[in-house]
Scaffold this motif. Structure first.
Motif, PDB file in Angstrom:
ATOM      1  N   GLY A  53      37.261 -29.957   9.335  1.00 47.12           N
ATOM      2  CA  GLY A  53      35.960 -29.400   8.982  1.00 47.12           C
ATOM      3  C   GLY A  53      35.151 -28.948  10.176  1.00 47.12           C
ATOM      4  O   GLY A  53      33.925 -28.820  10.086  1.00 47.12           O
ATOM      5  N   LEU A  54      35.842 -28.681  11.293  1.00 41.46           N
ATOM      6  CA  LEU A  54      35.169 -28.297  12.529  1.00 41.46           C
ATOM      7  C   LEU A  54      35.453 -26.843  12.869  1.00 41.46           C
ATOM      8  O   LEU A  54      36.474 -26.277  12.485  1.00 41.46           O
ATOM      9  CB  LEU A  54      35.636 -29.195  13.680  1.00 41.46           C
ATOM     10  CG  LEU A  54      35.418 -30.701  13.495  1.00 41.46           C
ATOM     11  CD1 LEU A  54      36.121 -31.471  14.603  1.00 41.46           C
ATOM     12  CD2 LEU A  54      33.929 -31.031  13.459  1.00 41.46           C
ATOM     13  N   VAL A  55      34.552 -26.243  13.628  1.00 38.98           N
ATOM     14  CA  VAL A  55      34.688 -24.878  14.128  1.00 38.98           C
ATOM     15  C   VAL A  55      35.476 -24.905  15.429  1.00 38.98           C
ATOM     16  O   VAL A  55      35.435 -25.895  16.175  1.00 38.98           O
ATOM     17  CB  VAL A  55      33.284 -24.275  14.360  1.00 38.98           C
ATOM     18  CG1 VAL A  55      33.357 -22.941  15.069  1.00 38.98           C
ATOM     19  CG2 VAL A  55      32.532 -24.158  13.046  1.00 38.98           C
ATOM     20  N   PHE A  56      36.197 -23.826  15.728  1.00 41.68           N
ATOM     21  CA  PHE A  56      36.833 -23.707  17.036  1.00 41.68           C
ATOM     22  C   PHE A  56      36.136 -22.610  17.820  1.00 41.68           C
ATOM     23  O   PHE A  56      36.113 -21.445  17.406  1.00 41.68           O
ATOM     24  CB  PHE A  56      38.319 -23.388  16.926  1.00 41.68           C
ATOM     25  CG  PHE A  56      39.022 -23.443  18.256  1.00 41.68           C
ATOM     26  CD1 PHE A  56      39.334 -24.662  18.843  1.00 41.68           C
ATOM     27  CD2 PHE A  56      39.343 -22.282  18.949  1.00 41.68           C
ATOM     28  CE1 PHE A  56      39.952 -24.725  20.087  1.00 41.68           C
ATOM     29  CE2 PHE A  56      39.964 -22.333  20.190  1.00 41.68           C
ATOM     30  CZ  PHE A  56      40.263 -23.557  20.755  1.00 41.68           C
ATOM     31  N   ASP A  57      35.547 -22.992  18.962  1.00 39.16           N
ATOM     32  CA  ASP A  57      34.889 -22.032  19.846  1.00 39.16           C
ATOM     33  C   ASP A  57      35.924 -21.374  20.753  1.00 39.16           C
ATOM     34  O   ASP A  57      36.713 -22.064  21.412  1.00 39.16           O
ATOM     35  CB  ASP A  57      33.837 -22.733  20.710  1.00 39.16           C
ATOM     36  CG  ASP A  57      32.449 -22.701  20.093  1.00 39.16           C
ATOM     37  OD1 ASP A  57      32.356 -22.815  18.860  1.00 39.16           O
ATOM     38  OD2 ASP A  57      31.464 -22.581  20.857  1.00 39.16           O
ATOM     39  N   LEU A  58      35.917 -20.052  20.775  1.00 33.65           N
ATOM     40  CA  LEU A  58      36.847 -19.281  21.597  1.00 33.65           C
ATOM     41  C   LEU A  58      36.185 -18.925  22.925  1.00 33.65           C
ATOM     42  O   LEU A  58      35.315 -18.056  22.985  1.00 33.65           O
ATOM     43  CB  LEU A  58      37.247 -17.997  20.875  1.00 33.65           C
ATOM     44  CG  LEU A  58      38.218 -18.137  19.700  1.00 33.65           C
ATOM     45  CD1 LEU A  58      38.183 -16.882  18.837  1.00 33.65           C
ATOM     46  CD2 LEU A  58      39.635 -18.399  20.211  1.00 33.65           C
ATOM     47  N   LEU A  59      36.582 -19.596  23.985  1.00 33.77           N
ATOM     48  CA  LEU A  59      36.122 -19.237  25.328  1.00 33.77           C
ATOM     49  C   LEU A  59      37.227 -18.422  25.986  1.00 33.77           C
ATOM     50  O   LEU A  59      38.156 -18.973  26.585  1.00 33.77           O
ATOM     51  CB  LEU A  59      35.798 -20.472  26.159  1.00 33.77           C
ATOM     52  CG  LEU A  59      35.321 -20.172  27.586  1.00 33.77           C
ATOM     53  CD1 LEU A  59      34.027 -19.375  27.582  1.00 33.77           C
ATOM     54  CD2 LEU A  59      35.166 -21.441  28.402  1.00 33.77           C
TER      55      LEU A  59
END
Length: 290
Positions: A146-152
Motif C-alpha cells: 500500500g506504499l508509493v514508490f518514488d522514482l529518483l
C-alpha cells in the motif's frame, strides 16, 4: 479559473524535503566545499518556521541515504512533529525478505506515517537497474504494502522508468524533481519527449521540485524554469503534479520562500493549481489529517 495559494496562505503540502543529523546519519554525498550551504544538520525545528511562513501545513520527509535505520528515525520524528504527515523511506529492494522489512517499518513507532519508499536510482551504475527482476520484485512488494514508490532518476533514465511504470500498473509511482531536466540545454528536447512517455502511464505522478539546483546559472530567474514547469503541466496536468521544496538542498540555489514564490509566479493563471499545492500529494500519499 482557480488561483494558486498566495505565499503565506495555509493549506500547502510540501511533498518533498529532507532532514538529517550527521552525527547519527552521515551524508557522504555532501561536498563541504561546493555544498557548504547544506553542510550542516537540519532538523524539524529548522523547517517549522519556514514552512509556517510559506503557508505549508503538512509535509512529506524523504530519505537521503540508503539506510533502514534512517527510515526508522524519520518515522519517529514524524510521530512527534505535527507538520510531518508522511515519510518516504528506504528499504533494500533486492532483499529476499523485503515484504517482512516493509511490515517491520510499518509496525515501528510512527509507522503509520510511512507513505512510500525510494531508492537512489540516479546513482546506480547499472543502466538497466529498474529492469532487473530482483529490483522489480521489491518494487512490486512496495505497491502490495500500500506504499508509493518514488522514482529518483536522471533525465537519461526516463525511458527505463517508463518501462517500469507500464509493466507494474498496480504500483503508484511519483517522479522526483521531474527527473532533473537539463534546463536551458539542448537535451531538454529529449527530456520533454521522454517525460511524455512516462506520463502516459496513469499510475504515475510527479513533483515540481529540485529545479533550482539544475539551473546552470548563478543568478536564475523564474523564466529560466518556466519551460520545464510548463512541459510538466502539459504532459501531467495539475491533478498529477505536486509541489516539493527539496529543502534543505534547495538552499544551494534558493531560500525556501523564494522557491514557493517562484512556483506561485509560474503557476499564476493556470487552472487546477490547488492540486499542485496540496491536493495531489494528499491523494497520492494518502496523507491523513493534512
Amino acid at each position: 479559473m482557480t488561483a494558486a495559494p498566495e505565499p503565506g496562505r495555509t493549506g500547502i503540502v510540501d511533498a518533498h524535503h529532507h532532514l538529517w543529523t550527521r552525527a547519527r546519519h552521515p551524508q557522504p554525498w555532501i561536498d563541504p566545499v561546493t555544498m557548504a550551504a547544506i553542510d550542516a544538520d537540519f532538523e524539524p525545528a529548522d523547517l517549522a518556521p519556514l514552512a509556517r511562513s510559506a503557508g505549508v501545513t503538512a509535509t512529506v520527509v524523504v530519505q537521503s541515504i540508503a539506510s533502514e535505520t534512517e527510515t526508522v528515525d524519520l518515522l519517529g520524528v514524524a510521530a512527534e512533529a505535527t507538520v510531518i504527515s508522511g515519510v518516504v523511506g528506504w528499504v533494500d529492494l533486492t532483499a529476499e525478505d523485503v515484504t517482512e522489512r516493509l511490515d517491520e517499518l510499518q509496525a515501528a513507532r510512527g509507522g503509520e506515517h510511512l507513505v512510500g519508499i525510494r531508492h537512489l536510482v540516479q546513482s546506480e551504475p547499472d543502466p538497466a537497474y529498474l529492469d532487473r527482476p530482483d529490483v522489480r520484485r521489491g518494487i512490486a512488494a512496495v505497491g502490495a504494502a500500500g506504499l508509493v514508490f518514488d522514482l529518483l532518476v536522471r533525465q537519461h533514465q526516463l525511458p527505463m522508468a517508463a518501462r517500469l511504470t507500464r509493466d507494474l500498473p498496480e504500483v503508484s509511482f511519483v517522479l522526483d524533481h521531474l527527473a532533473k531536466p537539463a534546463i536551458g540545454q539542448p537535451e531538454m528536447a529529449e527530456w520533454s519527449r521522454d517525460l511524455r512517455s512516462l506520463a502516459a502511464s496513469p499510475n504515475t505522478t510527479a513533483k515540481i521540485s529540485g529545479l533550482v539546483t539544475e539551473v546552470p546559472l548563478a543568478h536564475w530567474t523564474p523564466e529560466d524554469l518556466r519551460p520545464a514547469v510548463e512541459d510538466a503541466l502539459d504532459v501531467f496536468g495539475p491533478d498529477r503534479l505536486m509541489f516539493g521544496s527539496d529543502w534543505p538542498v534547495c538552499l544551494l540555489a534558493s531560500s525556501y520562500q523564494r522557491w514557493v514564490d517562484t512556483l506561485a509566479e509560474l503557476l499564476d493563471g493556470q487552472d487546477g493549481t490547488e492540486s499542485v499545492w496540496g491536493g495531489t500529494a494528499r491523494r497520492v500519499y494518502g496523507l491523513a489529517g493534512s
